[in-house]
Scaffold this motif. Structure first.
Motif, PDB file in Angstrom:
ATOM      1  N   VAL A   1       0.864  -1.182   0.000  1.00  0.00           N
ATOM      2  CA  VAL A   1       0.000   0.000   0.000  1.00  0.00           C
ATOM      3  C   VAL A   1       0.902   1.234   0.000  1.00  0.00           C
ATOM      4  CG1 VAL A   1      -1.786   1.259   1.260  1.00  0.00           C
ATOM      5  CG2 VAL A   1      -1.753  -1.248   1.330  1.00  0.00           C
ATOM      6  N   CYS A   2       0.901   1.977  -1.086  1.00  0.00           N
ATOM      7  CA  CYS A   2       1.735   3.176  -1.176  1.00  0.00           C
ATOM      8  C   CYS A   2       1.328   4.155  -0.080  1.00  0.00           C
ATOM      9  CB  CYS A   2       1.567   3.816  -2.549  1.00  0.00           C
ATOM     10  SG  CYS A   2       2.594   5.276  -2.787  1.00  0.00           S
ATOM     11  N   THR A   3       2.343   4.727   0.591  1.00  0.00           N
ATOM     12  CA  THR A   3       2.034   5.619   1.711  1.00  0.00           C
ATOM     13  C   THR A   3       1.636   7.011   1.237  1.00  0.00           C
ATOM     14  OG1 THR A   3       4.359   6.231   2.001  1.00  0.00           O
ATOM     15  CG2 THR A   3       3.543   4.348   3.291  1.00  0.00           C
ATOM     16  N   HIS A   4       1.586   7.223  -0.074  1.00  0.00           N
ATOM     17  CA  HIS A   4       1.069   8.495  -0.582  1.00  0.00           C
ATOM     18  C   HIS A   4      -0.452   8.457  -0.516  1.00  0.00           C
ATOM     19  CE1 HIS A   4       0.313  11.403  -4.124  1.00  0.00           C
ATOM     20  NE2 HIS A   4       0.455  12.096  -3.006  1.00  0.00           N
ATOM     21  N   LEU A   5      -1.097   7.811  -1.478  1.00  0.00           N
ATOM     22  CA  LEU A   5      -2.560   7.760  -1.459  1.00  0.00           C
ATOM     23  C   LEU A   5      -3.105   6.344  -1.583  1.00  0.00           C
ATOM     24  CD1 LEU A   5      -3.347  10.933  -3.628  1.00  0.00           C
ATOM     25  CD2 LEU A   5      -3.586  10.698  -1.151  1.00  0.00           C
ATOM     26  N   GLY A   6      -2.245   5.368  -1.283  1.00  0.00           N
ATOM     27  CA  GLY A   6      -2.767   4.011  -1.117  1.00  0.00           C
ATOM     28  C   GLY A   6      -2.831   3.128  -2.345  1.00  0.00           C
ATOM     29  N   CYS A   7      -2.224   3.510  -3.458  1.00  0.00           N
ATOM     30  CA  CYS A   7      -2.192   2.601  -4.613  1.00  0.00           C
ATOM     31  C   CYS A   7      -1.305   1.392  -4.288  1.00  0.00           C
ATOM     32  CB  CYS A   7      -1.616   3.301  -5.843  1.00  0.00           C
ATOM     33  SG  CYS A   7      -2.740   4.493  -6.569  1.00  0.00           S
ATOM     34  N   VAL A   8      -1.417   0.371  -5.130  1.00  0.00           N
ATOM     35  CA  VAL A   8      -0.579  -0.816  -4.951  1.00  0.00           C
ATOM     36  C   VAL A   8       0.668  -0.662  -5.832  1.00  0.00           C
ATOM     37  CG1 VAL A   8      -0.465  -3.325  -5.155  1.00  0.00           C
ATOM     38  CG2 VAL A   8      -2.624  -2.216  -4.526  1.00  0.00           C
TER      39      VAL A   8
ATOM     40  N   PHE B   1       7.776   0.431  -7.291  1.00  0.00           N
ATOM     41  CA  PHE B   1       7.461   1.674  -7.981  1.00  0.00           C
ATOM     42  C   PHE B   1       5.950   1.838  -7.981  1.00  0.00           C
ATOM     43  CE2 PHE B   1       6.129   3.691 -12.006  1.00  0.00           C
ATOM     44  CZ  PHE B   1       6.642   4.951 -11.779  1.00  0.00           C
ATOM     45  N   CYS B   2       5.477   2.998  -7.548  1.00  0.00           N
ATOM     46  CA  CYS B   2       4.026   3.230  -7.545  1.00  0.00           C
ATOM     47  C   CYS B   2       3.628   3.957  -8.820  1.00  0.00           C
ATOM     48  CB  CYS B   2       3.617   4.036  -6.317  1.00  0.00           C
ATOM     49  SG  CYS B   2       1.822   4.245  -6.270  1.00  0.00           S
ATOM     50  N   PRO B   3       2.794   3.314  -9.631  1.00  0.00           N
ATOM     51  CA  PRO B   3       2.443   3.899 -10.926  1.00  0.00           C
ATOM     52  C   PRO B   3       1.500   5.095 -10.820  1.00  0.00           C
ATOM     53  CG  PRO B   3       1.174   1.901 -10.572  1.00  0.00           C
ATOM     54  CD  PRO B   3       2.118   2.024  -9.401  1.00  0.00           C
ATOM     55  N   CYS B   4       0.895   5.305  -9.656  1.00  0.00           N
ATOM     56  CA  CYS B   4      -0.107   6.379  -9.564  1.00  0.00           C
ATOM     57  C   CYS B   4       0.527   7.757  -9.676  1.00  0.00           C
ATOM     58  CB  CYS B   4      -0.910   6.247  -8.272  1.00  0.00           C
ATOM     59  SG  CYS B   4      -2.033   4.838  -8.329  1.00  0.00           S
ATOM     60  N   HIS B   5       1.545   8.028  -8.869  1.00  0.00           N
ATOM     61  CA  HIS B   5       2.179   9.352  -8.924  1.00  0.00           C
ATOM     62  C   HIS B   5       3.692   9.239  -8.868  1.00  0.00           C
ATOM     63  CE1 HIS B   5      -1.694   9.439  -6.702  1.00  0.00           C
ATOM     64  NE2 HIS B   5      -1.996  10.329  -7.630  1.00  0.00           N
ATOM     65  N   GLY B   6       4.218   8.052  -9.141  1.00  0.00           N
ATOM     66  CA  GLY B   6       5.659   7.890  -9.295  1.00  0.00           C
ATOM     67  C   GLY B   6       6.483   7.899  -8.020  1.00  0.00           C
ATOM     68  N   SER B   7       6.047   7.193  -6.999  1.00  0.00           N
ATOM     69  CA  SER B   7       6.908   7.031  -5.824  1.00  0.00           C
ATOM     70  C   SER B   7       7.821   5.827  -6.040  1.00  0.00           C
ATOM     71  CB  SER B   7       6.071   6.839  -4.556  1.00  0.00           C
ATOM     72  OG  SER B   7       5.525   8.071  -4.153  1.00  0.00           O
ATOM     73  N   HIS B   8       9.105   6.000  -5.704  1.00  0.00           N
ATOM     74  CA  HIS B   8      10.093   4.927  -5.859  1.00  0.00           C
ATOM     75  C   HIS B   8      10.528   4.453  -4.477  1.00  0.00           C
ATOM     76  CE1 HIS B   8      11.116   5.873 -10.205  1.00  0.00           C
ATOM     77  NE2 HIS B   8      10.449   6.960  -9.831  1.00  0.00           N
TER      78      HIS B   8
ATOM     79  N   GLY C   1       9.734  10.691  -5.096  1.00  0.00           N
ATOM     80  CA  GLY C   1       8.300  10.769  -5.367  1.00  0.00           C
ATOM     81  C   GLY C   1       7.556  11.284  -4.143  1.00  0.00           C
ATOM     82  N   PRO C   2       6.241  11.371  -4.236  1.00  0.00           N
ATOM     83  CA  PRO C   2       5.467  12.065  -3.200  1.00  0.00           C
ATOM     84  C   PRO C   2       5.200  11.293  -1.912  1.00  0.00           C
ATOM     85  CG  PRO C   2       4.003  11.276  -4.918  1.00  0.00           C
ATOM     86  CD  PRO C   2       5.407  10.947  -5.370  1.00  0.00           C
ATOM     87  N   ALA C   3       5.422   9.995  -1.865  1.00  0.00           N
ATOM     88  CA  ALA C   3       5.065   9.234  -0.646  1.00  0.00           C
ATOM     89  C   ALA C   3       5.926   9.688   0.536  1.00  0.00           C
ATOM     90  CB  ALA C   3       5.235   7.736  -0.887  1.00  0.00           C
TER      91      ALA C   3
HETATM   92 FE1  FES Z   1       1.603   5.991  -4.799  1.00  0.00          FE
HETATM   93 FE2  FES Z   1       0.586   8.433  -5.149  1.00  0.00          FE
HETATM   94  S1  FES Z   1      -0.408   6.663  -4.428  1.00  0.00           S
HETATM   95  S2  FES Z   1       2.566   7.750  -5.549  1.00  0.00           S
END
Ligand code: FES
Length: 183
Positions: free
Chosen positions: A120-127, A144-151, A161-163
């Motif tokens: 669970v990405c700590t930015h907005l919860g994408c996988v 790598f989170c494809p939603c907003h590019g957290s590495h 990235g934003p996480a």
């Molecule tokens: Fe993963 Fe935004 S939810 S970068």
């Protein structure tokens, strides 16, 4: 007599009340019996969730591989790190980390190769994507989170990235050499 008549009416009323109450009670029990399992299935209570654990057989996860499983309805990544990935994580100065944690703090002693995190990405919860998908592992070899590019790096620590935080390590134990119990 009038008093006998009144007594008879009262008896009748009482008996009807009893029958009505009994009918309502049975209906109540029937409805509850039907509804409760549905409610339990759809919306497990906090107590049930708090007790739920997930057992994972890790014997088939080779070095360099990962699997995606789930615990309390959240994705969980179980990754068998190779020595190079562990060395990479250890080489990073803590001062370079947004959420400073050593790989030792994120794994169990003697089992540093087993990295277990929530997916669970700590930015907005994408996988995030990772080795399990054989896809883009990002710039730091982890996830790598494809939603907003957290590495995330090989210890699943946020690097770019934003996480704001590392991928969360859930509570877990090695129940045996080949079984991990999460929760
Ligand atoms: Fe993963 Fe935004 S939810 S970068």
């Amino acid at each position: 007599s009038e008093s006998e008549l009144n007594a008879g009416i009262e008896d009748g009323v009482r008996r009807r009340d009893f029958i009505n109450i009994a009918a309502v009670s049975f209906a109540g029990v029937g409805a509850a019996a039907v509804v409760l399992p549905l409610v339990n299935q759809m919306n497990p209570s906090a107590d049930v969730l708090a007790l739920s654990t997930t057992e994972i057989d890790i014997s088939a996860i080779q070095p360099g591989q990962a699997i995606k499983t789930s615990w309390r309805k959240q994705p969980v990544f179980v990754r068998n790190l190779v020595a190079k990935e562990i060395a990479e994580a250890k080489a990073v100065p803590l001062g370079d980390l947004r959420d400073p944690q050593t790989i030792d703090e994120r794994t169990k002693p003697g089992k540093e190769n087993w990295l277990i995190t929530l997916g669970v990405c700590t930015h907005l919860g994408c996988v995030p994507l990772g080795a399990a998908e054989g896809e883009n592992k990002g710039d730091f070899g982890g996830y790598f989170c494809p939603c907003h590019g957290s590495h995330y790096d090989t210890a699943a620590r946020i690097r770019k990235g934003p996480a704001p935080k590392n991928l969360v390590v859930p509570p877990y134990e090695f129940t045996s050499d080949t079984v991990v119990t999460i929760g």
